[in-house]
Design an enzyme around this catalytic site. Structure first.
Site, mmCIF file in Angstrom:
data_model
loop_
_atom_site.group_PDB
_atom_site.id
_atom_site.type_symbol
_atom_site.label_atom_id
_atom_site.label_comp_id
_atom_site.label_asym_id
_atom_site.label_seq_id
_atom_site.Cartn_x
_atom_site.Cartn_y
_atom_site.Cartn_z
ATOM 1 N N TYR A 150 11.685 7.295 15.505
ATOM 2 C CA TYR A 150 11.579 7.381 13.997
ATOM 3 C C TYR A 150 13.043 8.248 13.599
ATOM 4 O O TYR A 150 13.423 8.126 12.764
ATOM 5 C CB TYR A 150 10.265 8.024 13.807
ATOM 6 C CG TYR A 150 9.915 8.126 12.310
ATOM 7 C CD1 TYR A 150 9.412 7.104 11.626
ATOM 8 C CD2 TYR A 150 9.934 9.295 11.802
ATOM 9 C CE1 TYR A 150 9.199 6.958 10.435
ATOM 10 C CE2 TYR A 150 9.625 9.192 10.331
ATOM 11 C CZ TYR A 150 9.323 8.142 9.781
ATOM 12 O OH TYR A 150 8.871 8.304 8.232
ATOM 13 N N ARG A 198 0.776 -1.157 -0.027
ATOM 14 C CA ARG A 198 0.163 0.148 0.064
ATOM 15 C C ARG A 198 0.911 1.148 0.212
ATOM 16 O O ARG A 198 2.095 0.958 0.069
ATOM 17 C CB ARG A 198 -0.940 0.118 1.162
ATOM 18 C CG ARG A 198 -0.122 0.239 2.467
ATOM 19 C CD ARG A 198 -1.021 0.271 3.787
ATOM 20 N NE ARG A 198 -0.442 0.854 4.978
ATOM 21 C CZ ARG A 198 -0.811 0.653 6.272
ATOM 22 N NH1 ARG A 198 -1.729 -0.147 6.344
ATOM 23 N NH2 ARG A 198 -0.122 1.137 6.848
#
Ligand code: NAD
Length: 250
Positions: free
Chosen positions: A157, A16
């Site tokens: 992150y 996706r």
């Protein structure tokens, strides 16, 4: 139409979002693609849809958890077994989390590092021997603008995406003599399911800070990845490509 003619690509996290946009674009440009993801059903559906549009078995899906060396070996084997080799690796799989430094649990830290950082290393390590057999290759590592600058949260992150930037340069230097190019791409805010966790108000405010005044689309990133995958980028390695609507120009 033929910028990737006769090339074989492996895209991690390709079921996706940006990875799926890259899979579609690569096949339109003549490549055959192995879509690797933990979302098995979505990956299978996407590969089927791409193949039926292409009128041939141009894409296949494999189960790939990027933290697992055995999965990477099976994915590279699928490239060789289905399509005869491997020319392009897009290390695209990733997870996002906005927790700050003290709010990050050890478990969360480990999972982000394993997927975003170790996954990229394992992917390169497994793909390089197959590329060596082809005599050349192109690896595109998807980092982020969060790999270039910090912010008040998203500590793990930032750390992993910064690591991807320098893993890329180290690999580019090591494998340049073997004609294996390695570059990093640094998207800004791209409208995919990953950023659904960012509150709408924050997303709207963010857009006013972007010189191009909009969020990015998966295709905006895919076009840059296509360039790096193709022979148009034959003298480009160890470099970083920012795709952020101008956010980092300020
Ligand atoms: P996304 O969440 O739609 O796609 C990420 C994909 O990675 C999903 O298909 C997911 O199943 C897969 N994935 C997660 N863990 C995996 C694992 N262990 N093994 C294999 N696949 C796994 O988001 P996206 O925006 O398409 O993200 C693609 C890449 O772009 C990521 O590396 C992300 O960090 C990076 N990025 C995204 C943005 C953004 O704003 N969307 C900005 C900068 C960078």
């Amino acid at each position: 139409m033929d910028r990737l003619k006769a090339k074989v690509a492996l895209i991690s996290g390709g079921a996706r979002g940006q990875g799926a946009a890259e899979a579609r674009l690569f096949v339109r440009e003549g490549a055959r693609v192995v879509v690797g993801d933990i979302l098995d059903e979505q990956a299978r559906q996407l590969a089927g849809e791409i193949s039926s549009q292409a009128g041939s078995r141009a894409a296949v899906a494999v189960h790939l958890d990027v933290t697992r060396a055995a999965d990477w070996r099976a994915a590279v084997d699928a490239c060789v077994g289905e399509f005869g080799g491997l020319d392009i690796l897009v290390n695209n799989a990733g997870i996002f989390n906005m927790s700050g430094l003290e709010e990050t649990s050890e478990e969360l830290w480990d999972s982000i590092v394993n997927i975003n950082q170790k996954g990229v290393w394992l992917g390169m390590k497994t793909a390089v021997p197959a590329m060596r057999r082809r005599g050349s290759g192109s690896i595109i590592n998807i980092s982020s603008v969060a790999g270039l600058t910090g912010s008040t949260g998203s500590t793990a992150y930032h750390g992993t995406k910064g690591a991807v930037r320098l893993l890329t340069k180290a690999a580019a230097i090591q494998y340049g003599p073997e004609k294996i190019r390695v570059n990093s791409v640094h998207p800004g805010l791209i409208a995919t399911q990953m950023v659904d966790i960012i509150p709408q108000g924050q997303r709207a405010a963010f857009q006013t800070m972007v010189p191009l005044r909009r969020e990015g689309r998966p295709e905006d990133v895919a076009n840059v990845v296509l360039f790096l995958a193709s022979d148009d980028a034959s003298y480009v390695t160890g470099a970083e490509f920012v795709v952020d609507g101008g956010l980092n120009a300020a």
